[in-house]
Design an enzyme around this catalytic site. Structure first.
Site, PDB file in Angstrom:
ATOM      1  N   SER A   1     -67.980 -23.975  42.396  1.00  0.00           N
ATOM      2  CA  SER A   1     -68.408 -22.600  42.609  1.00  0.00           C
ATOM      3  C   SER A   1     -68.644 -22.295  44.094  1.00  0.00           C
ATOM      4  CB  SER A   1     -69.653 -22.320  41.768  1.00  0.00           C
ATOM      5  OG  SER A   1     -69.935 -20.944  41.709  1.00  0.00           O
TER       6      SER A   1
ATOM      7  N   LYS B   1     -64.220 -24.290  39.638  1.00  0.00           N
ATOM      8  CA  LYS B   1     -64.868 -23.122  39.034  1.00  0.00           C
ATOM      9  C   LYS B   1     -64.680 -21.946  39.988  1.00  0.00           C
ATOM     10  CE  LYS B   1     -69.234 -21.185  37.366  1.00  0.00           C
ATOM     11  NZ  LYS B   1     -69.266 -20.025  38.275  1.00  0.00           N
TER      12      LYS B   1
END
Length: 504
Positions: free
Chosen positions: A392, A417
């Protein structure tokens, strides 16, 4: 005028207006209002197959709780009928008049804590067949955990593991991690796997627990006179937290090296503001091939909290004052956090108007996020460590530094992600995470489910190829950080670039 569609049966019901303001639930009527729909839909409540009918009422109040004191609201029906009612009810809307304002009634659980979760479901989710079905499935439940389980199952049908609802306890823990501070005593505790006892893992430096001389390994046995048998670490942590200026009294059992008890002591601790920094740093001294003493600044970032950028800036400034000539930024096993924090950290290392990331919204529109007149804290060579646990915001930062030519990546392919969630805090303290966009690196490389490949892999073969001088750092007399194989590879890459006169 507000149109109300309600089932003519003997279920207890609750009404919720379409409002984000906190409200109470004083009545057994649950209705869900939809105001000024942008899309025309036909409105039909179909349930004739089951032998009951719907009725439409006009209600003058459009905000606040509408209380239904009718016989329908007071009488009860069996669970089988409740399930059949909700599953069969379908709503379709065509009429412009009804499209302006519509209220649907659903059965409410008799258990107050389940009712609270049902209210959260209404607040979080636009009404449709899946909501109707889930609401009725909650009807027989008797615990909030079971109700949240139903709600999470409903969200899972979207097929996006990152769109999810977390409970109030989970959200509180998330907030502590993202805010970087809490009000408490500064104790890290965990359950000992073999015995289940609560053991002190560490104390935050300078915290009330640290000042009281509490040590790692001590067993926490009592909080404010309450014994902690069968109390998990999260529940115990909740008891230790509280408003600044209040006190908590704990009892600790000291276990000596032989594993035997050596007495119980009582400690009264004041609660204070506890700052949890996601940054740790160190300076690694080493000798270059030409005999010079060089210093490499090592910065580990464990999460992207609100304080991540300011804490990192302070750490880098401090190391700059100690004549550090190069840096290693360790993002291994950093699962992400606040995207804004990731972008702020990137700007500590970059100049100008560089693109940090591209976002793609649900309509497929790609938009860049650029710096504005950025000024890096340092221009010294930089290596970023990544691995399969870097996700992320870690991938946003790694991509920004790599694709803009600021850093080389060492380690292993990242998690992958590439989605961004918005967070909505709900009425009961829970929170809804909804995926709103995906992102690409500045070079427009896909990240989601792909990850970012490092420039140099950190493998055993790479270690074996390093010079004997570097491999000697594996000697036990050298601090553990310097014996970290990936740190060794990073130092080797930094030295190679210095030798070649190449800035990273």
């Amino acid at each position: 005028m507000e149109k109300v569609v309600t089932l003519n049966h003997d279920l207890p019901l609750l009404h919720f207006p379409n409002s984000r303001k906190p409200f109470s639930i004083p009545s057994p009527i649950l209705r869900i209002s939809s105001f000024k729909r942008h899309k025309k839909r036909s409105c039909l409540a179909s349930s004739s197959r089951l032998g009951f009918y719907t009725e439409t009422k006009t209600v003058s109040e459009s905000h606040g709780v509408i209380v239904d004191n009718s016989t329908i609201g007071r009488r009860l029906l069996g669970l089988a009928a409740a399930v059949s009612v909700a599953v069969s009810l379908s709503i379709f809307c065509d009429s412009p008049a009804l499209a302006e304002s519509l209220t649907i009634a659903f059965p409410v659980s008799r258990a107050r804590e389940v009712t609270t979760v049902q209210r959260t479901l209404v607040e979080a989710w636009d009404w449709d067949f899946k909501l109707q079905q889930t609401m009725v499935e909650m009807f027989p439940l008797r615990s909030a955990d079971a109700a949240y389980g139903k709600l999470k199952a409903m969200l899972s049908t979207l097929g996006d593991p990152f769109t999810r609802l977390i409970t109030p306890k989970e959200y509180q823990s998330f907030r502590i991690g993202s805010d970087g501070n809490l009000q408490g005593v500064g104790l890290f505790i965990n359950s000992e796997p073999r015995t289940g006892h609560l053991v002190v893992m560490s104390c935050v430096e300078g915290s009330p627990a640290d000042r009281a001389g509490i040590h790692e390994g001590e067993e926490l046995v009592e909080i404010n006179g309450e014994k902690l048998d069968d109390v998990d670490s999260e529940a115990a942590a909740q008891k230790l937290r509280g408003r600044v200026g209040t006190f908590v009294t704990i009892k600790l059992k000291n276990v000596n090296g032989s594993g035997t008890d050596s007495g119980i002591r009582e400690v009264k601790l004041p609660r204070d503001y506890i700052k949890l920094s996601p940054i740790s740093s160190a300076i690694i001294p080493h000798t270059t091939p030409d005999g010079r003493l060089a210093k490499t600044g090592y910065v580990k970032l464990t999460a992207f909290s609100q304080t991540a950028a300011s804490d990192m800036e302070n750490a880098v400034h401090e190391m700059e004052n100690q004549d550090v000539q190069s840096y290693i930024l360790d993002l291994r096993n950093n699962p992400g956090g606040l995207v804004r924090a990731g972008l702020d950290v990137a700007q500590l290392w970059l100049d100008g108007d560089e693109t940090l990331v591209y976002t793609i919204d649900r309509e497929g529109v790609t938009s860049p996020i650029n710096m504005i007149n950025g000024h890096a804290v340092t221009h010294d060579p930089l290596v970023v460590l990544v691995n399969e646990g870097s996700a992320s915001a870690s991938e946003i930062l790694a991509g920004a530094l790599h694709d803009n030519g600021r850093a080389i990546l060492v380690g292993n392919r990242t998690f992958g992600k590439g989605k961004i969630q918005s967070i909505t805090e709900l009425n009961d303290g829970s929170a809804l995470f909804v995926t709103v966009a995906k992102y690409l690196s500045p070079s427009l490389h896909e990240i989601d489910q792909v990850g970012i490949a490092p420039d140099v892999q950190c493998t055993t073969g790479m270690i074996d190829s390093l010079t004997a001088e570097i491999v000697e750092k594996m000697n036990s007399s050298v601090p553990l950080l310097e014996a970290d194989s990936c740190v060794m590879v990073a130092e080797h890459e930094l030295e190679a670039r210095r030798s070649n006169g190449t800035a990273s």
